[in-house]
Write an enzyme that holds these catalytic residues in place. Sequence first.
Site, PDB file in Angstrom:
ATOM      1  N   TYR A  91       0.840  -1.210   0.000  1.00 27.24           N
ATOM      2  CA  TYR A  91       0.000   0.000   0.000  1.00 27.24           C
ATOM      3  C   TYR A  91       0.878   1.264   0.000  1.00 27.24           C
ATOM      4  O   TYR A  91       0.373   2.369  -0.140  1.00 27.24           O
ATOM      5  CB  TYR A  91      -0.942   0.051   1.205  1.00 27.24           C
ATOM      6  CG  TYR A  91      -1.921  -1.094   1.314  1.00 27.24           C
ATOM      7  CD1 TYR A  91      -2.091  -1.999   0.281  1.00 27.24           C
ATOM      8  CD2 TYR A  91      -2.680  -1.271   2.465  1.00 27.24           C
ATOM      9  CE1 TYR A  91      -2.977  -3.058   0.397  1.00 27.24           C
ATOM     10  CE2 TYR A  91      -3.578  -2.320   2.584  1.00 27.24           C
ATOM     11  CZ  TYR A  91      -3.712  -3.215   1.552  1.00 27.24           C
ATOM     12  OH  TYR A  91      -4.599  -4.265   1.674  1.00 27.24           O
ATOM     13  N   HIS A 149       0.537 -11.673   2.158  1.00 33.25           N
ATOM     14  CA  HIS A 149      -0.507 -10.939   1.428  1.00 33.25           C
ATOM     15  C   HIS A 149      -1.259 -11.834   0.434  1.00 33.25           C
ATOM     16  O   HIS A 149      -2.495 -11.800   0.385  1.00 33.25           O
ATOM     17  CB  HIS A 149       0.129  -9.740   0.712  1.00 33.25           C
ATOM     18  CG  HIS A 149      -0.818  -8.619   0.466  1.00 33.25           C
ATOM     19  ND1 HIS A 149      -0.429  -7.308   0.449  1.00 33.25           N
ATOM     20  CD2 HIS A 149      -2.145  -8.599   0.206  1.00 33.25           C
ATOM     21  CE1 HIS A 149      -1.472  -6.530   0.210  1.00 33.25           C
ATOM     22  NE2 HIS A 149      -2.517  -7.292   0.052  1.00 33.25           N
TER      23      HIS A 149
HETATM   24  N1  LIG Z   1      -5.580  -8.540   1.741  1.00 31.68           N
HETATM   25  C1  LIG Z   1      -5.912  -8.091   0.558  1.00 31.68           C
HETATM   26  O1  LIG Z   1      -5.560  -8.680  -0.468  1.00 31.68           O
HETATM   27  C2  LIG Z   1      -6.728  -6.853   0.457  1.00 31.68           C
HETATM   28  C3  LIG Z   1      -7.281  -6.480  -0.770  1.00 31.68           C
HETATM   29  C4  LIG Z   1      -8.063  -5.320  -0.806  1.00 31.68           C
HETATM   30  C5  LIG Z   1      -8.291  -4.576   0.336  1.00 31.68           C
HETATM   31  N2  LIG Z   1      -7.714  -4.942   1.527  1.00 31.68           N
HETATM   32  C6  LIG Z   1      -7.924  -4.166   2.775  1.00 31.68           C
HETATM   33  O2  LIG Z   1      -9.325  -4.051   2.976  1.00 31.68           O
HETATM   34  C7  LIG Z   1      -9.652  -2.679   3.171  1.00 31.68           C
HETATM   35  C8  LIG Z   1     -11.081  -2.386   2.746  1.00 31.68           C
HETATM   36  O3  LIG Z   1     -11.295  -2.743   1.406  1.00 31.68           O
HETATM   37  P1  LIG Z   1     -11.420  -1.639   0.230  1.00 31.68           P
HETATM   38  O4  LIG Z   1     -10.773  -0.390   0.644  1.00 31.68           O
HETATM   39  O5  LIG Z   1     -10.956  -2.332  -0.991  1.00 31.68           O
HETATM   40  O6  LIG Z   1     -12.979  -1.468   0.033  1.00 31.68           O
HETATM   41  P2  LIG Z   1     -14.260  -1.238   0.992  1.00 31.68           P
HETATM   42  O7  LIG Z   1     -13.842  -0.909   2.360  1.00 31.68           O
HETATM   43  O8  LIG Z   1     -15.168  -2.392   0.742  1.00 31.68           O
HETATM   44  O9  LIG Z   1     -14.917   0.017   0.290  1.00 31.68           O
HETATM   45  C9  LIG Z   1     -14.313   1.277   0.293  1.00 31.68           C
HETATM   46  C10 LIG Z   1     -15.186   2.180  -0.555  1.00 31.68           C
HETATM   47  O10 LIG Z   1     -16.469   2.279   0.050  1.00 31.68           O
HETATM   48  C11 LIG Z   1     -16.797   3.639   0.287  1.00 31.68           C
HETATM   49  N3  LIG Z   1     -17.508   3.663   1.570  1.00 31.68           N
HETATM   50  C12 LIG Z   1     -16.991   3.409   2.801  1.00 31.68           C
HETATM   51  N4  LIG Z   1     -17.941   3.467   3.744  1.00 31.68           N
HETATM   52  C13 LIG Z   1     -19.092   3.772   3.093  1.00 31.68           C
HETATM   53  C14 LIG Z   1     -20.428   3.983   3.542  1.00 31.68           C
HETATM   54  N5  LIG Z   1     -20.756   3.886   4.828  1.00 31.68           N
HETATM   55  N6  LIG Z   1     -21.365   4.307   2.609  1.00 31.68           N
HETATM   56  C15 LIG Z   1     -21.030   4.404   1.294  1.00 31.68           C
HETATM   57  N7  LIG Z   1     -19.789   4.213   0.816  1.00 31.68           N
HETATM   58  C16 LIG Z   1     -18.818   3.907   1.716  1.00 31.68           C
HETATM   59  C17 LIG Z   1     -15.484   4.363   0.316  1.00 31.68           C
HETATM   60  O11 LIG Z   1     -15.634   5.689  -0.129  1.00 31.68           O
HETATM   61  P3  LIG Z   1     -15.178   6.936   0.813  1.00 31.68           P
HETATM   62  O12 LIG Z   1     -13.735   6.716   1.124  1.00 31.68           O
HETATM   63  O13 LIG Z   1     -15.428   8.118  -0.064  1.00 31.68           O
HETATM   64  O14 LIG Z   1     -16.082   6.893   2.016  1.00 31.68           O
HETATM   65  C18 LIG Z   1     -14.646   3.569  -0.690  1.00 31.68           C
HETATM   66  O15 LIG Z   1     -14.943   4.005  -2.008  1.00 31.68           O
HETATM   67  C19 LIG Z   1      -8.580  -1.963   2.321  1.00 31.68           C
HETATM   68  O16 LIG Z   1      -8.545  -0.574   2.583  1.00 31.68           O
HETATM   69  C20 LIG Z   1      -7.367  -2.738   2.712  1.00 31.68           C
HETATM   70  O17 LIG Z   1      -6.907  -2.333   3.991  1.00 31.68           O
HETATM   71  C21 LIG Z   1      -6.952  -6.080   1.594  1.00 31.68           C
END
Ligand SMILES: NC(=O)c1ccc[n+]([C@@H]2O[C@H](COP(=O)([O-])OP(=O)(O)OC[C@H]3O[C@@H](n4cnc5c(N)ncnc54)[C@H](OP(=O)(O)O)[C@@H]3O)[C@@H](O)[C@H]2O)c1
Length: 319
Positions: A91, A149
Amino acid sequence: MSENVLFNQGQIISSKYDFSKAYLSAELFKKKDSNGPEPSANQPEKITLSDGNEIPLIGFGTYTLTGGAGVNTMMQALSTGYRALDSAVNYENEGAVGEVIRRTSLSRENLFITSKLPGRHQRFDEAIATIQESLYRMHLDYFDLYLIHWPNPIEDHYVEAWQALIKAQKMGLIRSIGVSNFLPEHLERLEKETGVLPVVNQVELHPYWSQAKQRQFDKDHGIFTQAWSPLGRANTVLQDKTIQKIAEAHNKSIAQIILRWELQLGVGVIPKSSSSKRQFENLDLFNFELSEEEVSSILALDKPDGRTNNQDPATYQEF
Ligand SMILES: NC(=O)c1ccc[n+]([C@@H]2O[C@H](COP(=O)([O-])OP(=O)(O)OC[C@H]3O[C@@H](n4cnc5c(N)ncnc54)[C@H](OP(=O)(O)O)[C@@H]3O)[C@@H](O)[C@H]2O)c1
């Protein structure tokens, strides 16, 4: 309170690894962190992992949060009540997380910091050095959780990487060791070749990809499943009609229904949001409960091609 709530002060009392009951009542949730900058904020409840360490059920996703703007967003998240930050070498924000740890008035014991080993450093010696570099970037002595990861099974170095995490834990660099995106076949191999199972498996999980088989496998092996992209990275799931109806019935947002559903499945969540309003919304999950029918109707939304980005850990590799 539902008969299904089998927690006592964050400890599972029904069975040591019964993560399917890993959700809590509002009363248990409202514990205060005496060391926090905003004591009125919600504090995510913790559960105990199979190694005896605790982990917050709700953490804060940090993917895309880098530099000064990332530091500000993460500081806001701590003020809102998050205590767990989910980072990764890939990241490119371990420096920003380190800066947040330096600036916050929260003590180290009140934070839960996760990072992840990238695919390009899965050889044993490189993995140890990478973990140390992650710690140096964050100015930390230890990680609460460190994950491999991706398994990258075509390269096939993940067992060696796992041996490095086991060693790093013995060296005191990591409290809990886990993996991400590991399928049952990868986990079985770790157990067979090292005798040590991860305590966490962080996998893609949301209503269109609900991972019934993986969740069951993890649960049967004492592994806590944590959902990445728990909101489907804000794809069409946030307009889903079935979930919208449930949201209206509970006077909650669709995002809250999804996160609550995940907690009721016994899964931890790490939603990311840059907005303080949505950060709060994503923590405010403990004053309502979904019925069994509602949980089932969201489970029925699962799709065979429901992954957000078609990343199948059997073939997809990330370095
Ligand atoms: N281990 C892995 O391979 C892997 C892969 C992907 C992700 N991850 C981890 O998982 C975390 C979360 O996944 P992600 O960031 O991919 O996606 P997510 O948390 O599912 O979604 C984030 C998106 O949702 C929006 N959002 C958040 N809360 C909301 C709400 N209450 N209402 C409407 N929209 C909302 C955010 O926009 P705003 O920011 O504008 O609110 C952003 O666009 C990552 O940040 C990372 O730490 C790990």
